[in-house]
Scaffold this active site. Structure first.
Site, mmCIF file in Angstrom:
data_model
loop_
_atom_site.group_PDB
_atom_site.id
_atom_site.type_symbol
_atom_site.label_atom_id
_atom_site.label_comp_id
_atom_site.label_asym_id
_atom_site.label_seq_id
_atom_site.Cartn_x
_atom_site.Cartn_y
_atom_site.Cartn_z
ATOM 1 N N GLY A 101 -8.008 41.596 15.507
ATOM 2 C CA GLY A 101 -7.199 41.317 14.841
ATOM 3 C C GLY A 101 -5.962 39.427 15.868
ATOM 4 C CB ALA A 128 -1.837 44.178 7.982
ATOM 5 C CD1 TRP A 148 5.051 31.743 5.884
ATOM 6 C CD2 TRP A 148 5.043 29.498 6.687
ATOM 7 N NE1 TRP A 148 5.651 31.066 4.945
ATOM 8 C CE2 TRP A 148 5.614 29.871 5.561
ATOM 9 C CE3 TRP A 148 5.161 28.351 7.078
ATOM 10 C CZ2 TRP A 148 5.908 28.563 4.504
ATOM 11 C CZ3 TRP A 148 6.146 27.498 6.525
ATOM 12 C CH2 TRP A 148 6.510 27.336 4.799
ATOM 13 C CE LYS A 208 2.013 44.308 5.913
ATOM 14 N NZ LYS A 208 1.750 44.594 6.713
ATOM 15 C CE1 TYR A 265 -0.407 41.133 3.088
ATOM 16 C CE2 TYR A 265 1.448 39.058 2.737
ATOM 17 C CZ TYR A 265 0.494 40.211 3.553
ATOM 18 O OH TYR A 265 0.979 40.206 4.626
ATOM 19 C CB THR A 275 -4.226 39.736 5.806
ATOM 20 O OG1 THR A 275 -5.000 39.474 5.946
ATOM 21 C CG2 THR A 275 -2.753 40.880 6.922
#
Length: 278
Positions: A11, A59, A149, A128, A124, A61
């Site tokens: 990632g 994760a 971001w 988390k 989402y 995402t």
């Protein structure tokens, strides 16, 4: 030499961290090599390596897809994370985990403090937040960093999309404000933490300093890369998941505890642009 186990190695964030870590023995596993939802695989690798730190970059995402894949999002972002924390505690490893600005609802007008009440507005964000709570309840040695971001000079992200899309005219939303954060800067901070660990465990914020809309960020990328695209502001952009309208986060606690100055959005973007061009 400290031993570091990194998950989600292919990632954007893990790639940056791997490249930034110095003087460490790094064991990086892609999601194919180590599926964090498989407790047996997690346990085997941690027991074999006995890492000083586990940096979890794996994760779920896909913010919009999570609205219809709630079970999968929670399985990866909460249940697997809870198990990871339990195994980390068993082998006395420090767990470093990344959360998100999307744990907040966006109904404020100044940067969120770490202890501000959480209220996610999408699945989402809820998944988390569940991961955060699970780690905290296990009470292992842990750091949770809420980032936002995220972008880098490689991988699938907003910066690369602006840089590489064939479209000459783009319509970008100007009603969401946050802090675009360079994965390169997060990675440099991780290197600093591992070599200067204050052992002041808990939840922190780490973002590039300042705030702007997606529209303003697109314009900045356009300018710094000399793309000459036409960037138009739009008030709404239809997505499956709701986004917080404001999600800048206060990083003063991070700067004080870790004795670290977080770079500005502009400086973060300059570094990414330089790496992208090189």
């Amino acid at each position: 030499m400290k031993k570091i186990l990194i998950t989600g190695a292919n990632g954007m964030l893990a790639t940056a961290i791997k490249n930034a870590l110095s003087g460490c023995e790094v064991y990086a596993f892609s999601s194919q090599e180590l599926d964090i939802t498989c407790s047996q695989s997690l346990h085997k690798n941690i027991a074999t390596i006995l890492p000083d730190y586990i940096i979890n970059c794996a994760a779920y995402t896909a913010v919009d897809l999570a609205e219809t894949e709630e079970e999968k999002a929670f399985k990866i972002n909460a249940l697997a994370v809870e198990k990871m924390a339990q195994i980390a505690e068993q082998y006395r490893a420090t767990l470093i985990h990344f959360s998100t600005d999307y744990v907040f609802d966006g109904n404020v007008s100044k940067p969120y403090a770490v202890d501000h009440p959480t209220r996610p507005v999408n699945i989402y964000g809820a998944s988390k937040l569940a991961g955060e709570k699970a780690i905290t309840q296990v009470n292992a040695k842990h750091y949770i960093f809420r980032i936002s971001w995220l972008y880098a000079p490689y991988g699938k992200n907003f910066f690369n999309w602006i840089a590489e899309t064939d479209l000459e005219e783009l319509s970008i939303v100007n009603t969401q404000t946050g802090s675009p954060t360079s994965a390169l800067d997060v990675a440099d901070f991780m290197n600093h933490l591992i070599h200067n660990d204050p052992k002041n465990y808990g939840t922190y914020h780490f973002t590039n300093q300042g705030e702007m809309t997606w529209y303003a960020f697109a314009k900045a990328i356009n300018q710094k890369l000399d793309l000459n695209k036409t960037i138009n502001p739009v008030a709404t952009f239809k997505t499956a998941a709701k986004r917080p309208t404001y999600s800048a986060m206060d990083c003063k606690k991070t700067e004080q505890v870790f004795n670290y100055l977080t770079p500005s959005i502009s400086d973060g973007l300059d570094r990414v642009v330089a790496r992208y061009k090189s």
